[in-house]
Structure formats: structure tokens, C-alpha cells
Scaffold this active site. Sequence first.
Site, PDB file in Angstrom:
ATOM      1  N   CYS A 184      -4.439  -1.424  -1.867  1.00 28.22           N
ATOM      2  CA  CYS A 184      -4.636  -0.224  -1.991  1.00 28.22           C
ATOM      3  C   CYS A 184      -5.454  -0.071  -3.306  1.00 28.22           C
ATOM      4  O   CYS A 184      -5.175  -0.795  -4.375  1.00 28.22           O
ATOM      5  CB  CYS A 184      -3.259   0.466  -2.369  1.00 28.22           C
ATOM      6  N   ASN A 185      -6.606   0.615  -3.056  1.00 32.79           N
ATOM      7  CA  ASN A 185      -7.467   0.703  -4.055  1.00 32.79           C
ATOM      8  C   ASN A 185      -7.097   1.607  -5.349  1.00 32.79           C
ATOM      9  O   ASN A 185      -7.078   1.048  -6.538  1.00 32.79           O
ATOM     10  CB  ASN A 185      -8.737   1.376  -3.776  1.00 32.79           C
ATOM     11  N   THR A 186      -6.050   2.557  -4.959  1.00 35.73           N
ATOM     12  CA  THR A 186      -5.635   3.442  -5.745  1.00 35.73           C
ATOM     13  C   THR A 186      -4.343   2.664  -6.695  1.00 35.73           C
ATOM     14  O   THR A 186      -4.490   2.617  -7.998  1.00 35.73           O
ATOM     15  CB  THR A 186      -5.046   4.621  -5.229  1.00 35.73           C
ATOM     16  N   ASP A 195       0.981  -1.152   0.060  1.00 39.27           N
ATOM     17  CA  ASP A 195      -0.097   0.044  -0.121  1.00 39.27           C
ATOM     18  C   ASP A 195       0.929   1.281  -0.016  1.00 39.27           C
ATOM     19  O   ASP A 195       2.045   0.994   0.076  1.00 39.27           O
ATOM     20  CB  ASP A 195      -0.827  -0.100   1.276  1.00 39.27           C
ATOM     21  N   SER A 196       0.057   2.472  -0.132  1.00 43.76           N
ATOM     22  CA  SER A 196       1.065   3.587   0.056  1.00 43.76           C
ATOM     23  C   SER A 196       1.596   4.023   1.598  1.00 43.76           C
ATOM     24  O   SER A 196       2.439   4.586   1.707  1.00 43.76           O
ATOM     25  CB  SER A 196       0.203   4.767  -0.359  1.00 43.76           C
ATOM     26  N   TYR A 227      -0.882   8.236  -2.581  1.00 42.11           N
ATOM     27  CA  TYR A 227      -1.099   7.960  -4.007  1.00 42.11           C
ATOM     28  C   TYR A 227      -2.168   8.493  -4.607  1.00 42.11           C
ATOM     29  O   TYR A 227      -2.216   8.828  -5.852  1.00 42.11           O
ATOM     30  CB  TYR A 227      -1.128   6.283  -4.109  1.00 42.11           C
ATOM     31  N   GLY A 228      -3.245   9.009  -3.667  1.00 46.86           N
ATOM     32  CA  GLY A 228      -4.440   9.401  -4.202  1.00 46.86           C
ATOM     33  C   GLY A 228      -4.369  10.491  -5.163  1.00 46.86           C
ATOM     34  O   GLY A 228      -5.214  11.063  -5.978  1.00 46.86           O
ATOM     35  N   CYS A 265     -11.150   2.914   0.183  1.00 43.47           N
ATOM     36  CA  CYS A 265      -9.543   3.304   0.365  1.00 43.47           C
ATOM     37  C   CYS A 265      -9.204   2.456   1.431  1.00 43.47           C
ATOM     38  O   CYS A 265      -9.838   2.506   2.541  1.00 43.47           O
ATOM     39  CB  CYS A 265      -9.592   4.674   0.429  1.00 43.47           C
ATOM     40  N   THR A 266      -8.170   1.832   1.609  1.00 46.52           N
ATOM     41  CA  THR A 266      -7.931   0.873   2.785  1.00 46.52           C
ATOM     42  C   THR A 266      -7.417   1.706   3.794  1.00 46.52           C
ATOM     43  O   THR A 266      -7.310   1.106   4.784  1.00 46.52           O
ATOM     44  CB  THR A 266      -6.747  -0.170   2.261  1.00 46.52           C
ATOM     45  N   HIS A 267      -7.257   2.872   3.630  1.00 46.32           N
ATOM     46  CA  HIS A 267      -6.909   3.610   4.840  1.00 46.32           C
ATOM     47  C   HIS A 267      -8.171   3.942   5.707  1.00 46.32           C
ATOM     48  O   HIS A 267      -8.003   3.913   6.981  1.00 46.32           O
ATOM     49  CB  HIS A 267      -6.413   5.043   4.689  1.00 46.32           C
ATOM     50  N   GLU A 287      -2.566   8.897   8.317  1.00 49.67           N
ATOM     51  CA  GLU A 287      -1.157   8.546   8.331  1.00 49.67           C
ATOM     52  C   GLU A 287      -0.376   9.545   9.637  1.00 49.67           C
ATOM     53  O   GLU A 287       0.535   9.087  10.207  1.00 49.67           O
ATOM     54  CB  GLU A 287      -0.477   8.986   7.314  1.00 49.67           C
TER      55      GLU A 287
HETATM   56  N1  DGL Z   1      -4.814   3.314   0.715  1.00 50.74           N
HETATM   57  C1  DGL Z   1      -4.750   3.609  -0.578  1.00 50.74           C
HETATM   58  C2  DGL Z   1      -6.022   3.351  -1.277  1.00 50.74           C
HETATM   59  O1  DGL Z   1      -6.721   2.280  -1.018  1.00 50.74           O
HETATM   60  C3  DGL Z   1      -4.209   4.892  -0.960  1.00 50.74           C
HETATM   61  C4  DGL Z   1      -4.359   6.039  -0.190  1.00 50.74           C
HETATM   62  C5  DGL Z   1      -3.248   7.085  -0.676  1.00 50.74           C
HETATM   63  O2  DGL Z   1      -2.017   6.890  -0.607  1.00 50.74           O
HETATM   64  O3  DGL Z   1      -3.919   8.241  -1.232  1.00 50.74           O
HETATM   65  O4  DGL Z   1      -6.527   3.872  -2.349  1.00 50.74           O
END
Ligand code: DGL
Length: 274
Positions: free
Chosen positions: A75-77, A12-13, A44-45, A186-188, A154
Site C-alpha cells: 500500500c503506497n499510503t 493493504d487497506s 486509508y488515503g 496506489c496499489t488499487h 472496492e
Molecule cells: N492501496 C492503497 C495505496 O496504495 C491505499 C488506498 C486507500 O485505502 O486509500 O495507497
Amino acid sequence: MPTDPRPVGIFDSGIGGLTVLTAIRQALPAERLLYFGDNLHMPYGARSLDEVRAFSVAITEALLAKGCKLVVIACNTASAAALAEVRRLWPDVPFVGMEPAVKPAVEQTASGVVGVIATSATFQSDLYASVVERFAQGVEVLHQPCPGLVKQIEAGEFDTPATEDMLHGWLDPMLARGIDALVLGCTHYPIIRPLIERIVGPGVRVIDPAPAVARQTSRLLNEHGLANELAEDAPMEIHTSGDPAAFAAIMRRMGLADAEVSGARWAEGVLTLT
Ligand code: DGL
């Protein structure tokens, strides 16, 4: 019984994919897990899909160099940007990716309106468009990017007035339009699920696809004869391209106290896990 002790790679990011790691660990306690959080490039988003794709390919390369038998893009992105590409580049490696859980939301809605929160990059992807096209089936799907939320998480602001204010700004308009299901795309976001649930109230079902992703990982390992069936509570190896001490501290706050965190180095687009 086939037994394959090589690790499952997860990335993931940053800390977001740890929500997926936790679900995988619960479902598959005998599997060794190798996790990488790309905190140097987080979030990443806010980046282009091309850039996230290049990071994801290099990370996959590094995880495979460490002997991973399957890779979970937690990570979805990154899944939206790179899942098709890594499958093309490594046709023999099984990959598991994330996609916003629109299907279960649509199956469960009574109001006929569901919400999705995710990063801007995820909403720009073909993957998101195809999920809505395949599964919306007459249900209204509202989508809401949450710029800045990943950085807030984060930074450890799991339940602060500032995070709550941000969420109200995004969620209140969706509540006013009658959503009764909210997809965490988003996994966060599952890290702050208690706060999200407090804001949306008991009338809105909050959906996190991590348990389904863990089941899919298990299914693929078995299908490919890659499962590890001997060890119990296998070790985890965690790496970040950010500060390992800060990463370990935030992992402890997430209840993951038992892992040591090591570093990682990016040089000219190549990642080395150290
Ligand atoms: N956790 C990530 C996701 O699922 C990316 C979050 C990010 O870095 O913007 O999209």
C-alpha cells in the site's frame, strides 16, 4: 540450501495489495503468503498519516505474531506513513514497501512530462517529496490525487461509466499537458488498468511497480537466508477486517478464485487475525 517455510506477510487497506500479492505469487510460487486487507478502515488515503501509521504498526505486530518472516507493505499510503517507523521498531525484520515509480517513468519519457496518480495522503508524505527530488531530474512530474477512486474499486466498479467519468476528470488535464508516462501510485489502481489504458491511449506508458516489488521481495528473502525452496504452489491465507464473503467475491472477480477468506478483529488498537 536454506529453506524457511514461514509465511511472507502482505497488507493493504483492502483489495489493492492483491495486485502485489499476484506479482509475488508469480515470482515466488514456493512461498506461503499471509495477506491482510484492512477493509474496516478503508480508504486509508483520506486519513491522516499518523492514523495510518498506527494501523500499520498494529498490523505488522499481528503479522509477526503469526510468524511472518518478512512483511510487504502493499500500500503506497501505508508505506509513506509507516515504512520508516516499522523498520525502526523491528530492526531485524526485513520490510518491503511501495513508492511511486517516478524513476522508471522519468527514464522512459520522451515528452519530458510524466503523471502520477495516488491518494492525497501519499502526496502529502515526505516519501513522495523525496522520490520526486531524487528522480525527477528536470522532467516535469504532475501529480493528481484521485479521491473516491479506491472506494469505487472496492465496490467492484472496475469498468463502469461512473468510474470512467471520474478518471476522465483526473486524466484529461494531464493528457492535455503532454504526459507520455503515467505512474500508478496506489496499489488499487492496477485493478482498473484496462480502463485507464483505454482512456490514456497507446501513447502513454502505464507503470505499475508490483513486479519490481516482487523482485525486491525475492532479493531480500535470499539475502537474509529466508527463502522457501521446497514447496511448489504453497498455500495462501487471506484475512480481512471487513466482510470475508464480500472480499472473497471481489477476489474471484480479480481471478483469485482459490483462496478462502477469514476474518480479523480490531479491539482498542490491537489487531487479531482470526
Ligand atoms: N492501496 C492503497 C495505496 O496504495 C491505499 C488506498 C486507500 O485505502 O486509500 O495507497
